[in-house]
Design a protein around this motif. Structure first.
Motif, PDB file in Angstrom:
ATOM      1  N   ARG A  96      -8.326   5.162   0.232  1.00  0.00           N
ATOM      2  CA  ARG A  96      -8.508   4.196   1.282  1.00  0.00           C
ATOM      3  C   ARG A  96      -6.832   3.495   1.338  1.00  0.00           C
ATOM      4  O   ARG A  96      -6.442   3.115   2.376  1.00  0.00           O
ATOM      5  CB  ARG A  96      -9.332   3.077   0.853  1.00  0.00           C
ATOM      6  N   GLY A  97      -6.287   3.132   0.333  1.00  0.00           N
ATOM      7  CA  GLY A  97      -4.905   2.822   0.176  1.00  0.00           C
ATOM      8  C   GLY A  97      -3.877   3.649   0.981  1.00  0.00           C
ATOM      9  O   GLY A  97      -3.042   2.967   1.803  1.00  0.00           O
ATOM     10  N   ALA A 149     -14.279   3.189   3.723  1.00  0.00           N
ATOM     11  CA  ALA A 149     -15.241   2.991   2.442  1.00  0.00           C
ATOM     12  C   ALA A 149     -16.639   3.560   2.625  1.00  0.00           C
ATOM     13  O   ALA A 149     -17.257   4.193   1.841  1.00  0.00           O
ATOM     14  CB  ALA A 149     -15.089   1.486   1.830  1.00  0.00           C
ATOM     15  N   GLU A 165     -15.375  12.155  -6.705  1.00  0.00           N
ATOM     16  CA  GLU A 165     -14.098  11.674  -7.295  1.00  0.00           C
ATOM     17  C   GLU A 165     -13.942  12.352  -8.467  1.00  0.00           C
ATOM     18  O   GLU A 165     -14.630  12.736  -9.332  1.00  0.00           O
ATOM     19  CB  GLU A 165     -14.289  10.274  -7.359  1.00  0.00           C
ATOM     20  N   ASP A 218     -10.743  -0.217   7.028  1.00  0.00           N
ATOM     21  CA  ASP A 218     -10.817   0.104   5.443  1.00  0.00           C
ATOM     22  C   ASP A 218     -12.427   0.201   5.047  1.00  0.00           C
ATOM     23  O   ASP A 218     -12.754   0.858   4.320  1.00  0.00           O
ATOM     24  CB  ASP A 218      -9.932  -0.825   4.918  1.00  0.00           C
ATOM     25  N   TYR A 242       0.302   4.042  -3.050  1.00  0.00           N
ATOM     26  CA  TYR A 242      -0.806   4.957  -2.492  1.00  0.00           C
ATOM     27  C   TYR A 242      -0.063   6.070  -2.083  1.00  0.00           C
ATOM     28  O   TYR A 242      -0.974   7.014  -2.039  1.00  0.00           O
ATOM     29  CB  TYR A 242      -1.797   4.317  -2.036  1.00  0.00           C
ATOM     30  N   THR A 250      -8.724   8.907  -6.160  1.00  0.00           N
ATOM     31  CA  THR A 250     -10.028   8.473  -6.123  1.00  0.00           C
ATOM     32  C   THR A 250     -10.131   7.821  -4.702  1.00  0.00           C
ATOM     33  O   THR A 250      -9.400   7.743  -3.813  1.00  0.00           O
ATOM     34  CB  THR A 250      -9.715   7.249  -6.990  1.00  0.00           C
ATOM     35  N   HIS A 251     -11.426   7.282  -4.560  1.00  0.00           N
ATOM     36  CA  HIS A 251     -11.787   6.591  -3.139  1.00  0.00           C
ATOM     37  C   HIS A 251     -10.893   5.329  -3.149  1.00  0.00           C
ATOM     38  O   HIS A 251     -10.401   5.121  -1.771  1.00  0.00           O
ATOM     39  CB  HIS A 251     -13.271   6.128  -3.167  1.00  0.00           C
ATOM     40  N   GLU A 252     -10.621   4.757  -4.054  1.00  0.00           N
ATOM     41  CA  GLU A 252      -9.641   3.450  -3.796  1.00  0.00           C
ATOM     42  C   GLU A 252      -8.314   3.860  -3.182  1.00  0.00           C
ATOM     43  O   GLU A 252      -7.700   3.365  -2.528  1.00  0.00           O
ATOM     44  CB  GLU A 252      -9.600   2.646  -4.968  1.00  0.00           C
ATOM     45  N   ASP A 276       0.985  -1.197  -0.284  1.00  0.00           N
ATOM     46  CA  ASP A 276      -0.051   0.060  -0.023  1.00  0.00           C
ATOM     47  C   ASP A 276       0.954   1.218  -0.126  1.00  0.00           C
ATOM     48  O   ASP A 276       0.614   2.080  -0.626  1.00  0.00           O
ATOM     49  CB  ASP A 276      -0.731   0.058   1.244  1.00  0.00           C
TER      50      ASP A 276
END
Length: 282
Positions: free
Chosen positions: A227-228, A253, A263, A249, A40, A222-224, A36
């Motif tokens: 989160r990372g 989310a 986003e 996590d 990220y 981005t949301h992903e 991660d």
């Protein structure tokens, strides 16, 4: 491959390194979140290297020792400018990720698995000693003394940091509040992105000509990706058990979907840097 050739004899095997740091009551191991972290975490922007180069730091041909190099983010920036760079870190998994990213970028950086306070590198041999996103994890007086030992007379120590900014109602504030809900002992929440206390570490080690600068940037996530980024936080992936990371996590989310559905998220960050010099006759 790009970059100047690294100094000979500086690459060490990865076995036997102890990748654990302590922040008060919290034990932190970034090796646990290396993937991660590599994927990220945001890089330092080009403006940082432009400003440093204008100060005579990070120019082509200079020899750079990057302490606490992690996945090599700062090291690659200097290598791309034509410096001969060696990164030093205590986390073997982070160095493995760094090598992979170097290869993908077509850059060459040498690595050594060792603590920043006792690198084992040759003294008086480096034009620049840098530390990016890591000074707070060191035994800071010892790391400053080691930087001074490594530098040639007139060489520069550079401490850089990039912080997302916790502002009222923003995604950073909400994400950190969620970290504290899952990890109440986490001691590193908040902050302004200005690290004035670190200037004293450098001055007490005998450096002079100290300068600092900072500037703010917005970084899209981005949301992903956010989160990372938060899983790679020292209060989450580097210190919580696997089940705790998964629970955080999942909650993050849900929080993003409910409170920050847009986003990309435009996340404010502050870049801060300190530059000082070893005396020309030291």
């Amino acid at each position: 491959m790009g970059g100047a050739a690294p100094l000979e004899g500086v690459t060490a095997p990865l076995e036997g390194c102890r990748a654990v740091r302590h922040a008060g009551p919290v034990t932190v191991d970034f090796g646990r979140t290396s993937q991660d972290y590599a994927r990220y975490r945001t890089v330092f922007p080009p403006e940082l290297f432009t400003r440093l180069a204008a100060m005579g730091v990070g120019r082509a041909g200079q020899r750079v020792a990057d302490l606490g190099t992690g996945t090599g983010v700062l090291a690659r920036g200097f290598a791309a400018a034509g410096c001969a760079v060696t990164g030093v870190d205590i986390a073997p998994k982070l160095l493995e990720e760094a090598r992979g990213q170097d290869a993908a970028a077509g850059l060459e950086v040498a690595y050594r698995c060792a603590p920043a306070e006792d690198t084992g590198l040759a003294g008086g041999a480096w034009d620049v000693v840098s530390a990016g996103q890591c000074w707070h994890w060191f035994d800071r007086p010892r790391a400053a003394a080691e930087a001074r030992r490594l530098l040639v007379p007139g060489g520069a120590v550079v401490v850089c940091h990039r912080d997302y900014l916790v502002l009222p109602g923003n995604v950073c504030e909400a994400s950190e509040e969620l970290v504290l809900a899952h990890h109440p002992q986490w001691p590193l929440a908040g902050g302004t992105g200005i690290h004035a206390e670190w200037t004293l570490d450098i001055l007490r080690a005998g450096f002079g000509g100290l300068e600092t600068f900072s500037f703010d940037v917005e970084v899209p996530f981005t949301h992903e990706a956010w989160r990372g980024r938060m899983r790679s936080c020292n209060g989450v992936g580097a210190s919580l058990p696997e089940a705790g990371v998964a629970a955080y996590d999942s909650d993050l989310a849900r929080l993003l979907d409910e409170r920050f559905p847009e986003e990309p998220l435009m996340v404010p960050h502050r870049i801060w840097a300190l530059v000082a010099r070893r005396g020309p006759r030291d």
